[in-house]
Design a protein around this motif. Sequence first.
Motif, PDB file in Angstrom:
ATOM      1  N   ASN A 153      28.197 -20.280  26.318  1.00  0.00           N
ATOM      2  CA  ASN A 153      28.595 -21.676  26.426  1.00  0.00           C
ATOM      3  C   ASN A 153      30.094 -21.892  26.498  1.00  0.00           C
ATOM      4  N   VAL A 154      30.788 -20.929  27.079  1.00  0.00           N
ATOM      5  CA  VAL A 154      32.218 -21.126  27.272  1.00  0.00           C
ATOM      6  C   VAL A 154      32.395 -22.184  28.359  1.00  0.00           C
ATOM      7  N   GLN A 155      33.312 -23.089  28.141  1.00  0.00           N
ATOM      8  CA  GLN A 155      33.595 -24.120  29.148  1.00  0.00           C
ATOM      9  C   GLN A 155      33.868 -23.452  30.490  1.00  0.00           C
ATOM     10  N   SER A 156      33.159 -23.900  31.528  1.00  0.00           N
ATOM     11  CA  SER A 156      33.268 -23.164  32.779  1.00  0.00           C
ATOM     12  C   SER A 156      34.652 -23.299  33.406  1.00  0.00           C
ATOM     13  N   ASP A 157      35.414 -24.355  33.050  1.00  0.00           N
ATOM     14  CA  ASP A 157      36.765 -24.422  33.613  1.00  0.00           C
ATOM     15  C   ASP A 157      37.714 -23.494  32.875  1.00  0.00           C
ATOM     16  N   GLU A 199      32.425 -28.349  39.009  1.00  0.00           N
ATOM     17  CA  GLU A 199      33.404 -28.646  40.065  1.00  0.00           C
ATOM     18  C   GLU A 199      32.757 -29.100  41.369  1.00  0.00           C
ATOM     19  N   GLN A 257      29.417 -29.168  30.933  1.00  0.00           N
ATOM     20  CA  GLN A 257      30.110 -28.110  31.679  1.00  0.00           C
ATOM     21  C   GLN A 257      30.535 -28.648  33.028  1.00  0.00           C
ATOM     22  N   THR A 258      31.720 -28.243  33.495  1.00  0.00           N
ATOM     23  CA  THR A 258      32.097 -28.660  34.836  1.00  0.00           C
ATOM     24  C   THR A 258      31.628 -27.629  35.848  1.00  0.00           C
TER      25      THR A 258
END
Lengths: 361, 362
Positions: A319-323, B237, B234-235
Amino acid sequence: MQKNEAKKSNENFFMNLVRQQMFIPILAVLLLAVFNLIADPSFFKITLGYNSAGNPVLSGFLITILDSGSELAILAIGMTLVTAASGGQDISVGAAVAIAGSVILRVLCGGNSRPEKLAAPIIVAFLVSCIVAMLFGAFNGVLVAYFKIQPMIATLILYTAGRSIAAWINNNELPVISDEKFTYFGEFIPGIPIPTPFFIAVACIIIIFLVLKFTNLGLYTQAVGINESSSRLNGLNPAFIKVMSFVVLGLCVAVVGLIKVSRVSTINYSVIAKDIEMDAILAVALGGNALSGGKFNMAASIVGAYVIQFLTTTLYKFNVQSDALPAYKAVVVIVLVVISAPTVRDWFSNLTKKLKVKEVA
Amino acid sequence: MLRKKLAMLLAVVMVAGTVVGCGSKDDGGNTNEPASTPSTTEENSEEPAKTDETGEDESGEAPAKSDGEKIKVGIINNDPNESGYRTANDADLKKTFTEENGYEASFAYSMKNDEQITAAQKFIQDGVDYLLISAADTAGWEPVLQDAQTEGIGVILFDRTIDASEDLYAASIVSDMEKEGETAVKWLTDQKLDKYQIIHLQGAMGTAAQQGRTKAMEEAVKANDNWEYVGEPQTAEWNAEKAQQIVQAAIDSGKEFNVIYAENDDMAKGAVAALDKANISHGVGKDVIIMGFDCNKWALEELKAKNWNYDGQCNPFQSKYIADVIEELEAGNEVSEKVIVMEEKGFDAETITDEDIEQFGI
């Protein structure tokens, strides 16, 4: 050769292992695997289920890695050759994938953005996109080989213009393919529970290894990369070999374009294969190949590509922030660059030597 | 050696610049209405070519003035190739501002602010009656709008706002992204689920659309005890594939969820691909509710097929509002509200019709 040496002198085994080019990517795989094993062993669980169409599919994190990492592995093949021959990288790969994907859809749709049935067989569309992608590859290659422009600058042109060209090919429409068969390339072939991109990647890998084994491509590429003028004196044509490497990358791009548009049955010009060039270059670096050209190890690059996907999937799982993903990749790059720096390697080998001396004493 | 490389770099950048520049100019030329003055996107400064152009313009003006009725509008827009939204927006403007409807429209396209301002200056010189602007950037418009005001030209902003005094324009027609989010969340609340377990796929962080559409959902999750996020938002994009990977990771970890709130259609599509692979049912009356935004035609068709549940509109059809404002101004009235927020719909899979798809799909 190296293997034999390792067998001969057991005491040198560890040092030789570290020297092996495969050492870094394999170590990265092991580290990630051990980390996941400790954190949550269910990471390695693979289950056989059925998708909504009723076909058997395997699912689990490992399958996701094999599935999503395949595009990168295919690109890593071409990028390794380009890196070795020209001593630079192609940064237009993502834009070129957009062009290749756009060409496939254009041929399949024949100008109508919502076709009832395909205007041309898929194989024809794919071959056309191969030709287009190879032409763009040759364009990059000519700029690099004959006009002696640095690869990163030469490919900057296509990097900037590529996505607009892709949009222009389809009149900026977003074609949607409704034919079930078209999804086989990016998802599953009915009855086969392993994702198709993995098979495509395996086919590409087998082909490139046969080519490297039975032709002089590998040898010539390395010769040009190590010393251009001496390879010319030995009767090679360095410019031609460089262009060839870009054309091969173009072919890889066309294959990836097919997989990418097949996955979603449509295209989004501005985001398809976004930043994939950076991952492809990272795969080459992870494989321990010198980014300044010369000797290369294809297998290491391919393993490197799957390592990147392994890392990405692991981060998604936790669940790491994807950005924030690029930041983690940056850490990996820094560690790699430091490890592979000659001074650090010398320091390591000195250290092992000292240890050995102590043991003997 | 270094100098050589530097020279090479400069040369390449210049060549690339020309290639790209030519491309966009050609696009502008191709999409221009036949009625428009030639080469509206051309920058006109002190070049001798300018006199030719104005000569042509005057000869072109003559018939328009003789019938005395036509309203001259200069439309400055972003490049229609930017997105599906922009293409629909441009097509809509072209459909409304036609000769038959009593307009003489000229179009200029650019995604660069300075080029847009130059185009605005040219339109002012040409003596248009109204200037319609979708600005690439918010800054730098004040001087040219002041010129327009002294010439008595009505300025109407559409789609995007600018940093300038409200006195300088007659009206501004915009989308309210926060309201889009609120409409969607209100729809979701009305579904009256016992428990809301939401996977929230955000657009590129920091964009107006992402911020607006995220806000309402975040507030709802905070306010209601039975609403919760699965993982964190979550992004992806705006990217279908990233969305697919994020949802795939949630499925592989065995997490339970019953709502996918994607801030555009592409990401919803990616999420659905992951669900299909895992044989998780989605759509009307199924296990997972699918929500998207933008109202692409293909997305509305998914809605009609009941594979998705909700799609929120981001309205590109501003021309009707603009035409209304022009009508008011022509009648000599003041526009009652400076900022006009467009009505934006949210479509429900159970009520959507074929006409809706035809009319609102982009």
